[in-house]
Design a protein around this motif. Sequence first.
Motif, PDB file in Angstrom:
ATOM      1  N   VAL A 144       0.847  -1.188   0.000  1.00  0.00           N
ATOM      2  CA  VAL A 144       0.000   0.000   0.000  1.00  0.00           C
ATOM      3  C   VAL A 144       0.884   1.240   0.000  1.00  0.00           C
ATOM      4  N   PRO A 145       0.367   2.396  -0.464  1.00  0.00           N
ATOM      5  CA  PRO A 145       1.130   3.651  -0.358  1.00  0.00           C
ATOM      6  C   PRO A 145       1.084   4.187   1.062  1.00  0.00           C
ATOM      7  N   LEU A 146       2.148   4.863   1.451  1.00  0.00           N
ATOM      8  CA  LEU A 146       2.237   5.466   2.774  1.00  0.00           C
ATOM      9  C   LEU A 146       1.475   6.783   2.807  1.00  0.00           C
ATOM     10  N   LEU A 147       0.576   6.931   3.782  1.00  0.00           N
ATOM     11  CA  LEU A 147      -0.140   8.176   4.019  1.00  0.00           C
ATOM     12  C   LEU A 147       0.111   8.593   5.470  1.00  0.00           C
ATOM     13  N   HIS A 148       0.464   9.862   5.689  1.00  0.00           N
ATOM     14  CA  HIS A 148       0.821  10.326   7.019  1.00  0.00           C
ATOM     15  C   HIS A 148      -0.385  10.636   7.891  1.00  0.00           C
ATOM     16  N   GLU A 149      -1.499  11.045   7.296  1.00  0.00           N
ATOM     17  CA  GLU A 149      -2.643  11.467   8.094  1.00  0.00           C
ATOM     18  C   GLU A 149      -3.925  10.841   7.564  1.00  0.00           C
ATOM     19  N   GLY A 150      -4.872  10.622   8.469  1.00  0.00           N
ATOM     20  CA  GLY A 150      -6.175  10.141   8.084  1.00  0.00           C
ATOM     21  C   GLY A 150      -6.201   8.644   7.816  1.00  0.00           C
ATOM     22  N   VAL A 151      -7.390   8.158   7.471  1.00  0.00           N
ATOM     23  CA  VAL A 151      -7.578   6.744   7.164  1.00  0.00           C
ATOM     24  C   VAL A 151      -6.960   6.436   5.799  1.00  0.00           C
ATOM     25  N   ASN A 152      -6.151   5.396   5.735  1.00  0.00           N
ATOM     26  CA  ASN A 152      -5.574   4.967   4.461  1.00  0.00           C
ATOM     27  C   ASN A 152      -6.608   4.099   3.746  1.00  0.00           C
ATOM     28  N   PRO A 153      -7.188   4.572   2.628  1.00  0.00           N
ATOM     29  CA  PRO A 153      -8.257   3.814   1.976  1.00  0.00           C
ATOM     30  C   PRO A 153      -7.785   2.465   1.432  1.00  0.00           C
ATOM     31  N   HIS A 154      -6.521   2.349   1.086  1.00  0.00           N
ATOM     32  CA  HIS A 154      -5.987   1.086   0.571  1.00  0.00           C
ATOM     33  C   HIS A 154      -5.954   0.033   1.681  1.00  0.00           C
ATOM     34  N   ILE A 155      -5.584   0.466   2.894  1.00  0.00           N
ATOM     35  CA  ILE A 155      -5.594  -0.455   4.029  1.00  0.00           C
ATOM     36  C   ILE A 155      -7.029  -0.810   4.400  1.00  0.00           C
ATOM     37  N   ALA A 156      -7.900   0.189   4.407  1.00  0.00           N
ATOM     38  CA  ALA A 156      -9.304  -0.055   4.743  1.00  0.00           C
ATOM     39  C   ALA A 156      -9.924  -1.056   3.778  1.00  0.00           C
ATOM     40  N   ALA A 157      -9.613  -0.923   2.491  1.00  0.00           N
ATOM     41  CA  ALA A 157     -10.158  -1.843   1.485  1.00  0.00           C
ATOM     42  C   ALA A 157      -9.606  -3.256   1.683  1.00  0.00           C
ATOM     43  N   HIS A 158      -8.329  -3.342   2.030  1.00  0.00           N
ATOM     44  CA  HIS A 158      -7.702  -4.647   2.260  1.00  0.00           C
ATOM     45  C   HIS A 158      -8.383  -5.378   3.414  1.00  0.00           C
ATOM     46  N   ILE A 159      -8.621  -4.658   4.521  1.00  0.00           N
ATOM     47  CA  ILE A 159      -9.255  -5.278   5.681  1.00  0.00           C
ATOM     48  C   ILE A 159     -10.710  -5.630   5.383  1.00  0.00           C
ATOM     49  N   ALA A 160     -11.409  -4.719   4.679  1.00  0.00           N
ATOM     50  CA  ALA A 160     -12.824  -4.953   4.370  1.00  0.00           C
ATOM     51  C   ALA A 160     -13.019  -6.170   3.477  1.00  0.00           C
ATOM     52  N   ALA A 161     -12.015  -6.492   2.673  1.00  0.00           N
ATOM     53  CA  ALA A 161     -12.126  -7.628   1.750  1.00  0.00           C
ATOM     54  C   ALA A 161     -11.984  -8.975   2.454  1.00  0.00           C
ATOM     55  N   LEU A 162     -11.529  -8.965   3.705  1.00  0.00           N
ATOM     56  CA  LEU A 162     -11.373 -10.221   4.441  1.00  0.00           C
ATOM     57  C   LEU A 162     -12.716 -10.664   5.018  1.00  0.00           C
ATOM     58  N   PRO A 163     -13.055 -11.943   4.912  1.00  0.00           N
ATOM     59  CA  PRO A 163     -14.308 -12.411   5.502  1.00  0.00           C
ATOM     60  C   PRO A 163     -14.305 -12.253   7.016  1.00  0.00           C
ATOM     61  N   GLY A 164     -15.483 -12.040   7.582  1.00  0.00           N
ATOM     62  CA  GLY A 164     -15.584 -11.830   9.017  1.00  0.00           C
ATOM     63  C   GLY A 164     -15.006 -12.977   9.828  1.00  0.00           C
ATOM     64  N   VAL A 165     -15.157 -14.205   9.349  1.00  0.00           N
ATOM     65  CA  VAL A 165     -14.660 -15.355  10.107  1.00  0.00           C
ATOM     66  C   VAL A 165     -13.129 -15.349  10.173  1.00  0.00           C
ATOM     67  N   GLU A 166     -12.469 -14.647   9.219  1.00  0.00           N
ATOM     68  CA  GLU A 166     -11.016 -14.630   9.205  1.00  0.00           C
ATOM     69  C   GLU A 166     -10.460 -13.824  10.379  1.00  0.00           C
ATOM     70  N   HIS A 167     -11.163 -12.768  10.784  1.00  0.00           N
ATOM     71  CA  HIS A 167     -10.726 -11.995  11.941  1.00  0.00           C
ATOM     72  C   HIS A 167     -10.755 -12.864  13.203  1.00  0.00           C
ATOM     73  N   ALA A 168     -11.825 -13.643  13.352  1.00  0.00           N
ATOM     74  CA  ALA A 168     -11.941 -14.529  14.511  1.00  0.00           C
ATOM     75  C   ALA A 168     -10.870 -15.615  14.466  1.00  0.00           C
ATOM     76  N   ARG A 169     -10.587 -16.126  13.283  1.00  0.00           N
ATOM     77  CA  ARG A 169      -9.552 -17.144  13.141  1.00  0.00           C
ATOM     78  C   ARG A 169      -8.182 -16.597  13.556  1.00  0.00           C
ATOM     79  N   LEU A 170      -7.850 -15.381  13.105  1.00  0.00           N
ATOM     80  CA  LEU A 170      -6.577 -14.777  13.451  1.00  0.00           C
ATOM     81  C   LEU A 170      -6.467 -14.567  14.963  1.00  0.00           C
ATOM     82  N   LYS A 171      -7.536 -14.042  15.567  1.00  0.00           N
ATOM     83  CA  LYS A 171      -7.527 -13.812  17.013  1.00  0.00           C
ATOM     84  C   LYS A 171      -7.238 -15.106  17.772  1.00  0.00           C
ATOM     85  N   ALA A 172      -7.822 -16.220  17.290  1.00  0.00           N
ATOM     86  CA  ALA A 172      -7.634 -17.501  17.956  1.00  0.00           C
ATOM     87  C   ALA A 172      -6.198 -18.010  17.826  1.00  0.00           C
ATOM     88  N   LEU A 173      -5.510 -17.602  16.771  1.00  0.00           N
ATOM     89  CA  LEU A 173      -4.136 -18.025  16.560  1.00  0.00           C
ATOM     90  C   LEU A 173      -3.154 -17.306  17.483  1.00  0.00           C
TER      91      LEU A 173
END
Length: 288
Positions: A144-173
């Motif tokens: 992703v490109p580096l942004l100094h201020e505010g929400v990085n839309p590229h990061i937000a899109a990356h996280i939003a594209a992950l299925p909800g169950v994947e967040h729970a799976r990562l937490k369990a790991l």
Amino acid sequence: MITELNKLLEGVETHLCESLDIPALANSLGTTEYHLRRMFSSLTGMPLSEYVRRRRMTVAAAEVVEGAPLLDVAVRFGYSSAEAFGRAFLAVHGAGPGEVRRNGGPLRSQPKLRLRLTVEGNTSMDTRIADRPAFRLVGHATRVPLLHEGVNPHIAAHIAALPGVEHARLKALANTEPAGLLQVSADVDPDYTEGSELTYMHGVALDAATAAPDDLDVIEVPAGVWAVFRTSGPYPTALQQTYAASATEWFPSNPWRLRPGPSIAAVLDRAEDFSTATTELWLPIERA
């Protein structure tokens, strides 16, 4: 650190017409190129390479206006051709050498910088030092490109594209500090240039003895010391302000410097809409 940066600025002026050996200068000042570049960028708001370019073009502009042959000026300031010099000149001044020579401008000068530390003592930073064994970061990584201020839309899109169950799976790991879901920035440009690419990972930390699942990206983190800054407030503003304050307040006042490695933001608690959060910012450090 302020003393070292001012010696760096003196070195820039001395070597405007030649290459400045930043690693050798950093070594002579008892620090590292990595720390010198990151602190310069954080304190001045521009990469060291950009400051050098602006200063060179500021001094070169005087020679252009005075009528010196453009190729001679280009070579004197380290450019292999008048064309390459002209592109750099245009990027800084907004006009080419020919136009400036005819009209005397426009010129955008970069003054010499001189850094001073103002100590107010009215900001308390909640910080701890953590000496950690080797661990690994596992999760889903992207560039992703580096942004100094505010929400990085590229990061937000990356996280939003992950299925909800994947967040729970990562937490369990996760089984070691930094705890919880992590926002990892790695392979960051040493000058911290806005728009430059970095590796972003949405993941968790595993101890060195735990193998990572085959379908996840892995960043191996060697043993070392970390500065951990805890903050609460508007997200991501409070976290970004903490990162900036680490350069302007914490590092100049403490016997530590940044070392190469990922920076990690651990979200410990957050509002349902993520408007506010309590976070820990982990920065890899070593004794100065």
